[in-house]
Design a protein around this motif. Structure first.
Motif, PDB file in Angstrom:
ATOM      1  N   ARG A 113      39.761  69.031  69.453  1.00 51.26           N
ATOM      2  CA  ARG A 113      40.487  70.227  69.900  1.00 51.26           C
ATOM      3  C   ARG A 113      40.411  71.336  68.862  1.00 51.26           C
ATOM      4  O   ARG A 113      40.348  72.517  69.203  1.00 51.26           O
ATOM      5  N   HIS A 114      40.433  70.962  67.583  1.00 52.95           N
ATOM      6  CA  HIS A 114      40.330  71.972  66.527  1.00 52.95           C
ATOM      7  C   HIS A 114      39.028  72.751  66.646  1.00 52.95           C
ATOM      8  O   HIS A 114      38.997  73.960  66.359  1.00 52.95           O
ATOM      9  N   TYR A 115      37.965  72.074  67.055  1.00 52.20           N
ATOM     10  CA  TYR A 115      36.668  72.739  67.182  1.00 52.20           C
ATOM     11  C   TYR A 115      36.338  73.114  68.628  1.00 52.20           C
ATOM     12  O   TYR A 115      35.176  73.246  69.003  1.00 52.20           O
ATOM     13  N   GLY A 116      37.388  73.280  69.431  1.00 49.68           N
ATOM     14  CA  GLY A 116      37.240  73.868  70.759  1.00 49.68           C
ATOM     15  C   GLY A 116      36.695  72.947  71.826  1.00 49.68           C
ATOM     16  O   GLY A 116      36.176  73.425  72.851  1.00 49.68           O
ATOM     17  N   LEU A 117      36.821  71.654  71.649  1.00 49.59           N
ATOM     18  CA  LEU A 117      36.306  70.709  72.630  1.00 49.59           C
ATOM     19  C   LEU A 117      37.451  70.020  73.356  1.00 49.59           C
ATOM     20  O   LEU A 117      38.479  69.707  72.757  1.00 49.59           O
ATOM     21  N   ASP A 118      37.265  69.790  74.649  1.00 44.11           N
ATOM     22  CA  ASP A 118      38.207  68.996  75.430  1.00 44.11           C
ATOM     23  C   ASP A 118      37.761  67.538  75.343  1.00 44.11           C
ATOM     24  O   ASP A 118      36.705  67.183  75.869  1.00 44.11           O
ATOM     25  N   PRO A 119      38.558  66.672  74.682  1.00 47.03           N
ATOM     26  CA  PRO A 119      38.108  65.282  74.503  1.00 47.03           C
ATOM     27  C   PRO A 119      37.772  64.601  75.818  1.00 47.03           C
ATOM     28  O   PRO A 119      36.792  63.845  75.897  1.00 47.03           O
ATOM     29  N   TYR A 120      38.567  64.865  76.860  1.00 44.94           N
ATOM     30  CA  TYR A 120      38.375  64.167  78.124  1.00 44.94           C
ATOM     31  C   TYR A 120      37.121  64.647  78.850  1.00 44.94           C
ATOM     32  O   TYR A 120      36.553  63.920  79.670  1.00 44.94           O
ATOM     33  N   ALA A 121      36.658  65.834  78.544  1.00 41.97           N
ATOM     34  CA  ALA A 121      35.450  66.345  79.185  1.00 41.97           C
ATOM     35  C   ALA A 121      34.184  65.751  78.593  1.00 41.97           C
ATOM     36  O   ALA A 121      33.127  65.779  79.232  1.00 41.97           O
ATOM     37  N   HIS A 122      34.289  65.208  77.394  1.00 39.74           N
ATOM     38  CA  HIS A 122      33.097  64.715  76.695  1.00 39.74           C
ATOM     39  C   HIS A 122      33.083  63.195  76.506  1.00 39.74           C
ATOM     40  O   HIS A 122      32.077  62.661  76.058  1.00 39.74           O
ATOM     41  N   MET A 123      34.163  62.527  76.854  1.00 37.00           N
ATOM     42  CA  MET A 123      34.187  61.082  76.623  1.00 37.00           C
ATOM     43  C   MET A 123      33.395  60.322  77.680  1.00 37.00           C
ATOM     44  O   MET A 123      33.124  60.835  78.781  1.00 37.00           O
ATOM     45  N   SER A 124      33.069  59.092  77.358  1.00 41.41           N
ATOM     46  CA  SER A 124      32.294  58.248  78.263  1.00 41.41           C
ATOM     47  C   SER A 124      33.126  57.874  79.489  1.00 41.41           C
ATOM     48  O   SER A 124      34.335  57.675  79.402  1.00 41.41           O
ATOM     49  N   SER A 125      32.460  57.750  80.626  1.00 42.86           N
ATOM     50  CA  SER A 125      33.149  57.340  81.857  1.00 42.86           C
ATOM     51  C   SER A 125      33.015  55.842  82.123  1.00 42.86           C
ATOM     52  O   SER A 125      33.525  55.334  83.118  1.00 42.86           O
ATOM     53  N   LYS A 126      32.369  55.155  81.208  1.00 43.45           N
ATOM     54  CA  LYS A 126      32.086  53.739  81.427  1.00 43.45           C
ATOM     55  C   LYS A 126      32.621  52.876  80.286  1.00 43.45           C
ATOM     56  O   LYS A 126      32.403  53.168  79.122  1.00 43.45           O
ATOM     57  N   ALA A 127      33.309  51.821  80.642  1.00 42.97           N
ATOM     58  CA  ALA A 127      33.791  50.874  79.645  1.00 42.97           C
ATOM     59  C   ALA A 127      32.658  49.954  79.215  1.00 42.97           C
ATOM     60  O   ALA A 127      31.876  49.482  80.043  1.00 42.97           O
ATOM     61  N   ARG A 128      32.590  49.702  77.918  1.00 44.93           N
ATOM     62  CA  ARG A 128      31.554  48.821  77.381  1.00 44.93           C
ATOM     63  C   ARG A 128      32.103  47.467  76.958  1.00 44.93           C
ATOM     64  O   ARG A 128      31.358  46.510  76.791  1.00 44.93           O
ATOM     65  N   PHE A 129      33.425  47.404  76.756  1.00 40.63           N
ATOM     66  CA  PHE A 129      34.020  46.188  76.227  1.00 40.63           C
ATOM     67  C   PHE A 129      35.271  45.838  77.016  1.00 40.63           C
ATOM     68  O   PHE A 129      35.940  46.712  77.576  1.00 40.63           O
ATOM     69  N   GLU A 130      35.590  44.561  77.023  1.00 42.69           N
ATOM     70  CA  GLU A 130      36.825  44.105  77.645  1.00 42.69           C
ATOM     71  C   GLU A 130      38.021  44.588  76.833  1.00 42.69           C
ATOM     72  O   GLU A 130      38.007  44.569  75.599  1.00 42.69           O
ATOM     73  N   VAL A 131      39.064  45.018  77.521  1.00 41.47           N
ATOM     74  CA  VAL A 131      40.261  45.538  76.854  1.00 41.47           C
ATOM     75  C   VAL A 131      41.223  44.392  76.550  1.00 41.47           C
ATOM     76  O   VAL A 131      41.423  43.501  77.374  1.00 41.47           O
ATOM     77  N   ASP A 132      41.840  44.440  75.372  1.00 41.14           N
ATOM     78  CA  ASP A 132      42.828  43.445  74.949  1.00 41.14           C
ATOM     79  C   ASP A 132      42.274  42.036  75.129  1.00 41.14           C
ATOM     80  O   ASP A 132      42.913  41.154  75.702  1.00 41.14           O
ATOM     81  N   SER A 133      41.078  41.834  74.611  1.00 43.17           N
ATOM     82  CA  SER A 133      40.422  40.539  74.780  1.00 43.17           C
ATOM     83  C   SER A 133      40.887  39.508  73.768  1.00 43.17           C
ATOM     84  O   SER A 133      40.611  38.322  73.919  1.00 43.17           O
ATOM     85  N   ASP A 134      41.594  39.943  72.732  1.00 36.80           N
ATOM     86  CA  ASP A 134      42.018  39.012  71.693  1.00 36.80           C
ATOM     87  C   ASP A 134      43.410  38.493  72.001  1.00 36.80           C
ATOM     88  O   ASP A 134      44.319  39.274  72.277  1.00 36.80           O
TER      89      ASP A 134
END
Length: 919
Positions: A113-134
């Motif tokens: 955001r400091h450098y003028g970017l919307d994090p949600y506009a640039h993040m990946s739309s695909k999960a690569r790893f299982e969540v809370d797998s531990d």
């Protein structure tokens, strides 16, 4: 100093600084993600790139050293474009997996955001790893948010010294894994949460509060577990503590915490909390107690009724049977201010020196031994000082990484970062042995012979510091004659330690000076505990390791305020500040301050008061925050004594095992609900700050004690005149500390105001301008010359025989604390360590027939028996078993023996004879 310019501003920097460090000191911000000041720099994320005149391309400011005349730019169009590109790349592998991250802690989002970017506009739309797998209950793992900054890897290696996290695979497939891509606990994770504290994106989070939003307020306070004295921030929402987060300004620990400090807070809100005064029904009806074994049902009542009953019963016992029929047991869990009032209550209001607390059971031998030898019974150096300056460390009778985990981790780091030579002397192979250059595995109860044997070799080789001995000690000739009785061959026979190991240990300690010595209850809880301390003090005097950085004797206190409770006079022989009750000047001083006559007779200890119930000497006890039915040795006998006691008032936060024998239960408050001070094992006095309101009708502990005192004084029976500090009318705990400072020379300059202003004060701190004293005995000992006292080996009170062929020793485990009232009410701690375990060697396990189907054992001593689960492990040698006292159903103290050190009256928990069988 090196001169350079950053953004056109000329600054001076240390020649060893990087550009980033120079900028930070000049209050110039350079963006970072992989960098943290506590961790080694890697330059991996490329966010901290800067322009340097004359350089080929941009350079990483976190790894580039400053140089004379360097000209640096931290912001320009090229750098902005570069950082935007870096952020887009990092966001392209970041995926929001559904749970709402606390964006206030997300450094990736902040810089985007400091450098003028919307994090949600640039993040990946695909999960690569299982969540809370531990499956571990402490750390939430979501590698979809990982940007491979490796802060977690470095934090685990460089802060905790555990090396759990690493990078697996390469290129786009690279990702962080625990161990060999296994579960965290299987990878030997200690659940300290350092990786979470340093993670900049939320890939690692605090699992118990993963769905809790940002805190409404942060309150910096001091941990209520061991004596390290870690500080942290309590996160509060709706008057509830929702999480603990690191505070980088914490003097003892910085960002570092252990599993109990970071995750062991939820007991504060447990349903078992005492929230209203409880009184036995027979008291309300004015009847006799139903029976000794059953005091009858509890009844909720008003504070006035409960306080009146306590005052009436304590006053009646005092007036009928004499002041010494009453015992006042204070608490190392409570603040200095609360402990001071308990000391004042016993001496001024009741008229007895029967004032004691659990230091009697852990470090009374340390206090007695060091006070006699040196003039002060406290840790001489700080952990930071030892970490920076010691070249060798002897740890004896301390399982430091489990009992004082943050200090234990610092020891590991001293070995890893500075090649400090660590020697561990312990009958068990504790975790710290993995980092030791030498493990001395002496038989339990042979520490004096071991230490005297080392000194014998030192004198034989001429390694002693003769100048120090001549100028700063006394009694050397008598001391040396005793040492002659411990030649290496005799010591080897007594201890089981090979002669060659004794010689090697001496060479390590002498050739890697200064040596720092650490110990805990493995040294103190013996019938010769005081002599054990004499031996260690003598070793360090002979080597000249006092009054210098990196040396000294450093007893590690077991509970959060053992040091402070001792300082406040909660011992049978001293007023606050270790002013002897038998000294006429001290007696007159406190008589003038408190406005009454005081006893000059040394009181009876907790290990005497409770057994004396059966002798008719003890009629009533007022206990604050202690649980003797769990913690005292030979627990069956202790419980029988408590059954016979005429009256017991218990002030606590939960119904405990001791409350079964109480007549009145007074609900106090937890550390999160009070303001005051703790004194850590380094003599560092630190603030505890109230973060939430009292639960239900629970009241401040100091206020409860004051109200009982006022009621007893109003009844008469003792003449208390108007005097500077005779009153019990306190507005807050700060006023109590002002009274402490007025009467206690070592605390004379300590006040809540100074501590709240950020000063770090170690006593002695005699006046308001004094900076405190991190290192004791510089130039001379507190008593003048150090007293070299002969320590004499004596066998433990009970050794194995044909009927009880095994030896038992006891202690704590990292996931629990003391008698478990708090940690057994933290769900996550129970998930990891949910029952008492008896450690037994594979050889002994085979003999008694343990296998995968049969893993329960019955352990029996002459005093009782328990049934518990066996843990077959090489941590204990053949012939020795180890147990803990955290769980009521299998409390090892049913088996321990109440044999006492004749000087300190501390029990011999560390050696008992038992038999063990599979069940």
């Amino acid at each position: 100093m090196t001169k350079l310019t950053i953004n056109g501003i000329e600054i001076e920097a240390e020649s060893t600084w990087t550009i980033l460090e120079a900028a930070e000191h000049a209050n110039i911000t350079i963006p970072t993600l992989c960098y943290h000041k506590d961790l080694s720099p890697t330059g991996a994320c490329r966010m901290c790139l800067v322009s340097v005149k004359g350089a080929k391309g941009l350079v990483t400011s976190c790894t580039t050293p400053v140089s004379e005349g360097m000209e640096v730019e931290t912001e320009n169009e090229t750098l902005t474009s570069s950082r935007q590109s870096v952020l887009k790349l990092l966001l392209s592998v970041y995926h929001d997996t559904g749970y709402k991250p606390d964006e206030t802690d997300n450094e990736l989002f902040k810089w985007a955001r400091h450098y003028g970017l919307d994090p949600y506009a640039h993040m990946s739309s695909k999960a690569r790893f299982e969540v809370d797998s531990d499956p571990n209950p402490f750390i939430f793992v979501d590698m979809n948010k990982c940007i491979l900054c490796t802060r977690c890897v470095r934090a685990c290696a460089e802060i905790q010294g555990r090396f759990v996290w690493g990078v697996s695979e390469r290129g786009f497939d690279a990702h962080i894994v625990a161990g060999f891509d296994e579960d965290l606990l299987d990878a030997r994770c200690e659940s300290c949460g350092a990786c979470v504290a340093y993670c900049p994106t939320g890939a690692l989070s605090l699992k118990p509060t993963i769905h809790v939003g940002p805190a409404e307020k942060l309150v910096t306070t001091t941990c209520n577990y061991c004596g390290v004295g870690c500080q942290f921030d309590l996160n509060v929402i709706d008057d509830r503590v929702v999480r603990v987060t690191s505070n980088p300004a914490a003097p003892a620990n910085g960002m570092h915490l252990c599993v109990k400090g970071r995750f062991g807070f939820s007991y504060v809100h447990h349903d078992d909390r005492l929230t209203k005064p409880l009184v036995r029904e027979y008291l309300l009806k004015g009847e006799a107690r139903p029976s000794k074994a059953d005091r009858g049902p509890w009844v909720e009542t008003s504070w006035d009724t409960a306080l009146d009953i306590v005052a009436e019963k304590l006053a009646t016992a005092r007036d009928t049977y004499g002041p010494d029929s009453v015992g006042v047991l204070s608490s190392a869990k409570c603040t200095n201010e609360e402990n001071y009032l308990m000391n004042k209550f016993g001496r001024q209001v009741i008229g007895t020196n029967n004032v004691d607390h659990c230091a009697r059971l852990c470090h009374s031998s340390t206090v007695a031994g060091l006070a006699t030898a040196l003039g002060s019974g406290a840790m001489t150096n700080s952990m930071a000082d030892v970490y920076a300056s010691a070249n060798s460390i002897l740890v004896i009778g301390s399982n430091t990484t489990e009992q004082h985990p943050v200090f234990g981790a610092k020891m590991r780091q001293a070995v890893l970062n500075r090649n400090v030579h660590l020697i561990v002397a312990d009958p068990r192979r504790i975790e710290l042995c993995d980092f030791a250059v030498m493990h001395i595995q002496q038989k339990p109860g042979t520490d004096i012979a071991l230490i005297n044997g080392l000194v014998n070799i030192i004198l034989e080789k001429g390694y002693e510091d003769r100048i120090f001995i001549d100028e700063r000690t006394e009694n050397f000739d008598v001391y040396a004659e005793n040492i002659k009785l411990y030649p290496p061959n005799v010591v080897s026979e007594i201890t089981g330690v090979p002669v060659a190991q004794l010689y090697r240990a001496v060479e390590i300690m002498v050739k890697n000076a200064p040596l720092a010595v650490f110990w805990a209850m493995g040294i103190t809880q013996h019938t010769v505990g005081v002599h054990n301390v004499f031996a260690l003090a003598g070793l360090q005097m002979v080597l000249g390791n006092f009054g210098i950085p990196g040396g000294g004797v450093n007893p590690l206190r077991g509970q959060n305020n053992v040091q402070g409770a001792c300082d406040m006079g909660c011992l049978v022989n001293v007023y606050p500040g270790y002013q002897a009750v038998t000294a006429e000047a001290a007696q007159q001083k406190f008589e003038s301050a408190w406005g009454t006559s005081l006893s000059n007779k040394v009181g009876r200890t907790v290990t005497e008061l409770i057994p004396d119930v059966l002798e008719g000497k003890t009629k009533a006890l007022y206990i604050l925050g202690e649980n003797p039915a769990m913690t005292d040795p030979d627990s069956n006998h202790v419980r029988h004594c408590l059954e016979e006691l005429d009256f017991l008032a218990l002030q606590d936060i939960f119904p405990t095992e001791t409350s079964a024998y109480a007549d009145v239960l007074l609900p106090g408050v937890t550390f999160a609900e009070k303001t005051g001070t703790y004194t850590n094992t380094e003599r560092k006095v630190q603030m505890v700050r109230q973060a939430i309101s009292e639960r239900g009708e629970a009241r401040q502990d100091w206020d409860i004690t004051a109200e009982i005192a006022k009621r007893i004084i109003a009844r008469g029976g003792r003449e208390i005149n108007d005097a500077p500090y005779s009153s019990w009318d306190y507005a807050d705990s700060g006023e109590i500390m002002a009274e402490v400072a007025a009467l206690t020379p070592s605390y004379g300059g300590i006040s809540h105001q100074r501590l709240n202003n950020g000063e770090v004060l170690c006593w002695p701190c005699p006046d308001p301008t004094h900076p405190g004293t991190p290192i004791l005995h510089i130039g001379k000992f507190t008593r003048g010359r150090g007293n070299l006292i002969p320590a004499i080996h004596v066998d433990p009170a009970e050794l194995p025989d044909d009927d009880y062929p095994m030896m038992l020793t006891t202690g704590r485990v990292i996931y629990h604390w003391h008698s478990g009232e708090q940690t057994r009410r933290v769900k996550e701690l129970l998930e990891v360590y949910g029952e008492a375990l008896i450690e037994i060697s594979p050889e002994d396990a085979s003999v008694i027939g343990l296998n995968e189907e049969i893993n329960k054992v019955k352990v029996t001593s002459r005093r009782g028996e328990i049934i518990a689960t066996a843990w077959v492990t090489n941590r204990v040698p053949e012939g020795l078993i180890y147990g803990n006292f955290h769980f009521p159903d299998a409390n090892i103290n049913y088996l321990t023996k109440a044999a006492l050190d004749p000087i300190a009256k501390i029990p011999e928990y560390k050696v008992a004879a038992v038999k063990i069988e599979a069940v």
